[in-house]
Design an enzyme around this catalytic site. Structure first.
Site, PDB file in Angstrom:
ATOM      1  N   PHE A   1      85.650  14.379  39.937  1.00  0.00           N
ATOM      2  CA  PHE A   1      85.511  13.874  38.569  1.00  0.00           C
ATOM      3  C   PHE A   1      86.136  12.482  38.517  1.00  0.00           C
ATOM      4  CE2 PHE A   1      86.652  13.575  34.023  1.00  0.00           C
ATOM      5  CZ  PHE A   1      85.376  13.717  33.515  1.00  0.00           C
TER       6      PHE A   1
ATOM      7  N   ASP B   1      91.893  20.382  42.376  1.00  0.00           N
ATOM      8  CA  ASP B   1      91.608  20.354  40.938  1.00  0.00           C
ATOM      9  C   ASP B   1      90.667  21.524  40.649  1.00  0.00           C
ATOM     10  OD1 ASP B   1      90.535  19.969  38.399  1.00  0.00           O
ATOM     11  OD2 ASP B   1      90.365  17.792  38.619  1.00  0.00           O
TER      12      ASP B   1
ATOM     13  N   TYR C   1      90.221  24.006  28.628  1.00  0.00           N
ATOM     14  CA  TYR C   1      89.267  23.968  27.502  1.00  0.00           C
ATOM     15  C   TYR C   1      87.848  24.301  27.940  1.00  0.00           C
ATOM     16  CZ  TYR C   1      89.372  19.123  29.246  1.00  0.00           C
ATOM     17  OH  TYR C   1      89.407  18.018  30.044  1.00  0.00           O
ATOM     18  N   LYS C   2      87.645  24.516  29.243  1.00  0.00           N
ATOM     19  CA  LYS C   2      86.309  24.865  29.726  1.00  0.00           C
ATOM     20  C   LYS C   2      86.180  26.394  29.751  1.00  0.00           C
ATOM     21  CE  LYS C   2      86.058  20.633  32.533  1.00  0.00           C
ATOM     22  NZ  LYS C   2      84.929  19.968  31.849  1.00  0.00           N
TER      23      LYS C   2
ATOM     24  N   ARG D   1      72.687  19.942  32.779  1.00  0.00           N
ATOM     25  CA  ARG D   1      73.706  20.856  33.295  1.00  0.00           C
ATOM     26  C   ARG D   1      73.812  22.087  32.404  1.00  0.00           C
ATOM     27  NH1 ARG D   1      80.017  18.976  33.882  1.00  0.00           N
ATOM     28  NH2 ARG D   1      79.873  19.078  31.624  1.00  0.00           N
TER      29      ARG D   1
END
Lengths: 396, 396
Positions: B112, B183, B208-209, B355
């Site tokens: 990311f 990560d 938060y995912k 996605r």
């Protein structure tokens, strides 16, 4: 709204006189309803679309503008995010890069320890002769020489309320070729601040004290507008990138203060804070200062009259004091617990400081008199001298 | 609770099929009520006393333990705080100090971007020959040589869902004398992770995912228990101090993982997250993985059958894929907008990735079929080919 006092805007429990708004401000009444709406209508209903649709993405700048007004900064020069400790690191890391030939960060022993710890962590990371130099608050002016890259001070001492002369210190720092960073933790919402007028390069602060943003409310950072496109963000997170959603592999700093954003903003905390900041829309900071000083002067006078066993730890001159009054008492921890048990909430700072904050938005002269009466009762009847008050807890 | 599916635990809007839990998880039903209680009974009523009385001070470790279970880490080895970007910086800064004679941080181009930006910021701050080296994901093993201090990778690629072999890469990094930092942004709550088994030195991630902690929920950091008392915190904030409330002027790191705390924790965000984490108490991660793979396989099969103009961008082999499926389509941005308009929420990542995330806690096989039907309608009737979908917005 006329005047500063707006008790009805806060949810303060029956029977409590709250003299700890300098540590954690009370709950603004509007927060609960707004939070329910935010949860159901934004997170619940909009889901990922809330980032644009509910304005979450712009919240750090939007709320930053409301903080800017309180601290004498131009719109667009303040942005919210992270914690104050992280913002200290961010400001120091940017500051030393502005003066690359120097190696010293200067601070004082009255600074909040976390500020010093973050500086210690930064110089430890950098090595190469970087060092933190710490002097007594009254020695700062004399210690600002041409070895100093950054002077970093908290304007108002967290224990005593002693206030630095922001303009004089900034001038001395800049005359010596150093960058000036002010921590406004005990200033923002406590007294008038004229950041732009001071000319300082950067400032940082928190919003859970006098600004009533709630436990863990995010911090803010200010960069002087003429420098904002020049500072190099060491904490170069994606939301400080010029085009975060291009997902470039390399970092290009955003425009102006936006580059001081780092990661995904804490939307729930910002939502509560935004409600709290709305209470400041019509507040005249000079008027608030006048009211704050009046409460403090009354408190000092009544305590010294009724509770002579307490020794004033704050400056007697209101001009060099923030919005708190501290007294020394050897058994201050136990005494404060006993006072709190009777509904007057102040706090204690080691080794012997009983600390009381004055916040004219929800305190008036009657509260001061009532608080002193309770403190006098506890102190004059030695009510604090019981085992239950003398065990020192972890958090004080 | 039997099985993984628990749609009733989430507040998902009527008519929405949510395939974006890999970006922002939906609202767990219990959050609203708990938040009201926290606001009124804790912040409102306890005020400053909430730090001890309501357990706010221990929340980062308490919630950390619930995350630890999901990622195969021992209790006491994970702590919450800050954002993922800050945690990247914190892990990298600690990592390079463990291998002081080396200067290279190795990552890959599938990482990311914020992870790469934070590494760039760190090496820029350090100077002295420190550098970030970025290679293609499949070249990581070969690029891990004795110049590398830290290998820092995201286990699951945010665009394609491609998954690294955590054990093999960790072993290669350690065989070369480097420190391994994972990560887990797209792993935690998405698939079984065995951090302890991998032996990696540190890991970080967000909540938060797949963990449904809400917009801006705090990040986590893991340090391998035998190293936790050895790592040097560069972000040495007061809540990572051994005795924060002694207010010493000098920093002494706290015990174990506690030293990775920095500033005042975001209590509102942690309160929401704690409700979300309770949904994981009885989740078997292998069972969740089986359900996730089944949904993905069904989705790929039905899309390839009904919408052949989309090209699979994710690995076809489920064993090397996370919990998302991505397809390439040149006009993917417009197509995704049109799909979202019809209630199937996925997202778009530049330049051409559509996605879709699969989260078996609130998605079943009927949802997949219904989603494919809508996507097929949009794509086969060229419904995306309208001006209103073709304007690229700021946040995608």
């Amino acid at each position: 709204m006329a005047g500063i006092l707006r008790k009805e805007a806060f949810d303060i429990p029956e029977g409590v006189i709250y003299l700890d708004g300098n540590s954690l401000g009370p709950l603004p009444r509007g927060v609960g309803a707004r939070m329910q709406d935010m949860l159901s209508d934004e997170w619940g209903e909009m889901l990922i679309r809330g980032w644009n649709g509910a304005g979450w993405m712009d919240q750090p700048s939007r709320v930053g503008d409301s903080v800017a007004r309180i601290i004498g900064a131009a719109p667009g020069s303040v942005v919210m995010g992270d914690t104050l400790s992280i913002k200290v690191f961010q400001a120091l890391a940017a500051g030393i890069k502005l003066v690359p030939e120097r190696r010293v960060i200067l601070s004082d022993t009255g600074n909040f320890p976390s500020d010093l710890y973050m500086a210690e962590g930064l110089v430890g990371l950098l090595g190469q002769g970087y060092a933190l130099r710490t002097v007594a608050p009254e020695e700062v002016l004399g210690a600002t020489d041409d070895s100093v890259a950054v002077v970093m001070l908290t304007e108002v001492d967290y224990r005593t309320g002693r206030k630095h002369d922001m303009n004089a210190v900034t001038r001395a720092a800049q005359d010596a070729g150093a960058v000036m960073v002010w921590d406004l933790a005990h200033s923002a919402g406590a007294l008038p601040v004229d950041l732009a007028g001071s000319g300082c390069e950067m400032a940082i602060g928190c919003t859970y004290k006098y600004l009533n943003g709630g436990p863990g409310a995010p911090a803010f950072i200010y960069v002087r507008p003429d420098l904002a496109d020049r500072v190099e963000p060491a904490l170069s997170g994606w939301l400080g990138h010029r085009k975060p959603f291009d997902f470039d592999l390399g970092y290009t700093p955003g425009q102006g203060i936006e580059r001081m954003r780092v990661g995904t903003p804490p939307v729930l905390q910002l939502t509560a804070l935004e409600v709290a900041m709305a209470l400041w829309d019509d507040v005249d900071m000079q008027e608030l200062r006048t009211a704050s000083v009046a409460l403090q002067e009354q408190f000092i006078e009544e305590i010294e009259r009724d509770v002579p066993q307490l020794t004033l730890a704050s400056p007697r001159d209101a001009a060099v004091r923030g919005s708190q009054v501290s007294f020394r008492f050897a058994e201050g921890y136990a005494a404060m617990q006993a006072v709190i048990d009777r509904g007057v909430i102040g706090d204690f700072r080691a080794p012997d400081i009983m600390r009381f904050g004055f916040t004219p938005m929800y305190l008036d002269s009657g509260d001061v008199t009532a608080a002193v009466k309770i403190i006098a009762e506890v102190m004059n009847d030695d009510l604090w001298d019981q085992d239950k008050y003398k065990v020192r807890s972890k958090v004080t």
